[in-house]
Write a protein that holds these residues in place. Sequence first.
Motif, short mmCIF file in Angstrom:
data_model
loop_
_atom_site.label_atom_id
_atom_site.label_comp_id
_atom_site.label_asym_id
_atom_site.label_seq_id
_atom_site.Cartn_x
_atom_site.Cartn_y
_atom_site.Cartn_z
N LEU A 23 0.85 -1.19 0.00
CA LEU A 23 0.00 0.00 0.00
C LEU A 23 0.88 1.24 0.00
CD1 LEU A 23 -2.77 1.24 -0.01
CD2 LEU A 23 -2.96 0.86 2.46
N GLY A 24 1.40 1.56 -1.20
CA GLY A 24 2.20 2.77 -1.34
C GLY A 24 1.31 3.99 -1.15
N GLU A 25 1.83 5.00 -0.47
CA GLU A 25 1.02 6.18 -0.15
C GLU A 25 1.92 7.38 0.19
OE1 GLU A 25 -1.65 7.74 -0.01
OE2 GLU A 25 -3.35 6.39 -0.12
N GLY A 26 1.26 8.53 0.41
CA GLY A 26 1.87 9.71 1.00
C GLY A 26 3.13 10.25 0.38
N PRO A 27 3.26 10.31 -0.97
CA PRO A 27 4.51 10.84 -1.53
C PRO A 27 4.64 12.33 -1.27
CG PRO A 27 2.88 10.62 -3.26
CD PRO A 27 2.27 10.02 -2.02
N LEU A 28 5.86 12.78 -1.05
CA LEU A 28 6.13 14.22 -0.94
C LEU A 28 7.53 14.50 -1.46
CD1 LEU A 28 8.13 14.87 1.73
CD2 LEU A 28 6.04 14.29 2.94
N TRP A 29 7.71 15.70 -2.00
CA TRP A 29 8.95 16.08 -2.66
C TRP A 29 9.77 16.99 -1.75
CZ3 TRP A 29 11.89 14.52 -6.47
CH2 TRP A 29 12.84 15.36 -7.02
N ASP A 30 11.02 16.62 -1.53
CA ASP A 30 11.97 17.45 -0.79
C ASP A 30 12.76 18.24 -1.82
OD1 ASP A 30 13.96 18.59 0.70
OD2 ASP A 30 14.72 16.71 1.56
N GLU A 31 12.38 19.51 -2.02
CA GLU A 31 13.02 20.31 -3.08
C GLU A 31 14.44 20.70 -2.72
OE1 GLU A 31 10.88 23.89 -3.80
OE2 GLU A 31 10.58 24.34 -1.68
N ASN A 32 14.79 20.67 -1.43
CA ASN A 32 16.16 21.02 -1.04
C ASN A 32 17.16 19.94 -1.45
OD1 ASN A 32 15.24 23.39 0.10
ND2 ASN A 32 15.15 22.57 2.18
N ASN A 33 16.74 18.68 -1.37
CA ASN A 33 17.64 17.57 -1.65
C ASN A 33 17.24 16.78 -2.89
OD1 ASN A 33 19.41 17.79 0.77
ND2 ASN A 33 17.47 17.44 1.84
N HIS A 34 16.18 17.21 -3.55
CA HIS A 34 15.72 16.56 -4.78
C HIS A 34 15.48 15.07 -4.57
CE1 HIS A 34 16.72 20.31 -6.75
NE2 HIS A 34 17.95 20.23 -6.27
N ARG A 35 14.74 14.79 -3.50
CA ARG A 35 14.38 13.42 -3.17
C ARG A 35 12.87 13.32 -3.01
NH1 ARG A 35 19.13 13.43 -3.98
NH2 ARG A 35 20.80 12.34 -2.87
N LEU A 36 12.35 12.13 -3.28
CA LEU A 36 10.94 11.85 -3.06
C LEU A 36 10.81 10.90 -1.89
CD1 LEU A 36 8.01 12.21 -4.52
CD2 LEU A 36 8.38 9.78 -5.07
N TYR A 37 10.01 11.29 -0.90
CA TYR A 37 9.69 10.40 0.21
C TYR A 37 8.31 9.81 0.00
CZ TYR A 37 13.71 12.24 2.77
OH TYR A 37 14.98 12.58 3.15
N TRP A 38 8.12 8.57 0.39
CA TRP A 38 6.81 7.93 0.32
C TRP A 38 6.76 6.78 1.32
CZ3 TRP A 38 6.25 2.81 -1.75
CH2 TRP A 38 7.42 2.29 -2.31
N VAL A 39 5.59 6.24 1.57
CA VAL A 39 5.46 5.18 2.56
C VAL A 39 4.81 3.95 1.95
CG1 VAL A 39 5.29 6.86 4.44
CG2 VAL A 39 3.18 5.93 3.43
N ASP A 40 5.09 2.79 2.54
CA ASP A 40 4.36 1.55 2.27
C ASP A 40 3.71 1.17 3.59
OD1 ASP A 40 3.37 -0.89 1.54
OD2 ASP A 40 5.25 -1.69 0.75
#
Length: 296
Positions: A23-40
Amino acid sequence: MGDNFMTTTQTLVQNVLNARARLGEGPLWDENNHRLYWVDIHNHRVHQFDPASRQNRYWDVGDLVSAIALASRNRLLMALNDRLAFLDIQTGSIENLCRFEFPHPDTRLNDGKCDPQGRFWIGSISEAPGQAALYRYDPDGSLHEMETGLTISNGLGWSPDGATFYLTDSPQRKIFAYDFEGETGSIGNRRVLIDLGDEAVEPDGLTIDQQGNLWSALWDGWCVVQFSPTGKEIQRIKLPVQCPTCPTFGGKDLTELYITSASVGLSQKQIQQGFYAGDLFCLSPVSPGMPTYRFN
């Protein structure tokens, strides 16, 4: 590198990570480090994806984790089963903040997001209809119940001018709009903005672009939909998965739309039809989105 799919709008849909999440969910973009966080959620994992290298790392947090927010450097705010906590991404340590008392035992926290003022809004999901709620957690540690009578509180967002707040209740198949007062964090004047009651789909997570359009992932709908600020459907972009869950804008100019998806609850036949269930996707180019707000 994953597979590419061309949509009817000439937007490229790319499978950027063969995650096979439950159940992938909750993506968010960290513009300072150019990374995408998300949860399972069901695998208890917080993920960090680097689009440049296509590398993905994760932290096992030992509990259901349904939503995250950027906090201070090297820290994420997490919504776990019935509590909020900080995750230190350098050490993996977890610092509990507050615990929720739910009226029904089959209730847990669900989708969450920070408002422009840095407060964290988090809803719950309940097996009992009408027993879920929406909460606001402030940086001073205070917790406020903001809405009741929900079943699956989902899909949160704010208009670019900060005057309107959006909330999805998935089983009702509705996206509501509220007047939003940024200074006090209050909401009022609830009305139905989008009603998908005539379709066998459920609106899940959403995000907002710079024009104020809403982008909603349709569970059981094989697509994301772009709606105008007045609730009029603009376009549907087909995806190769039955249950997309949540979109967010990312990339250098916020013109890439990352979308998580789920495989949980699908039969073997459905998984074969939606071979990429649980993977992470990116649509580009799309209209520029709003940046991710941080927990202040």
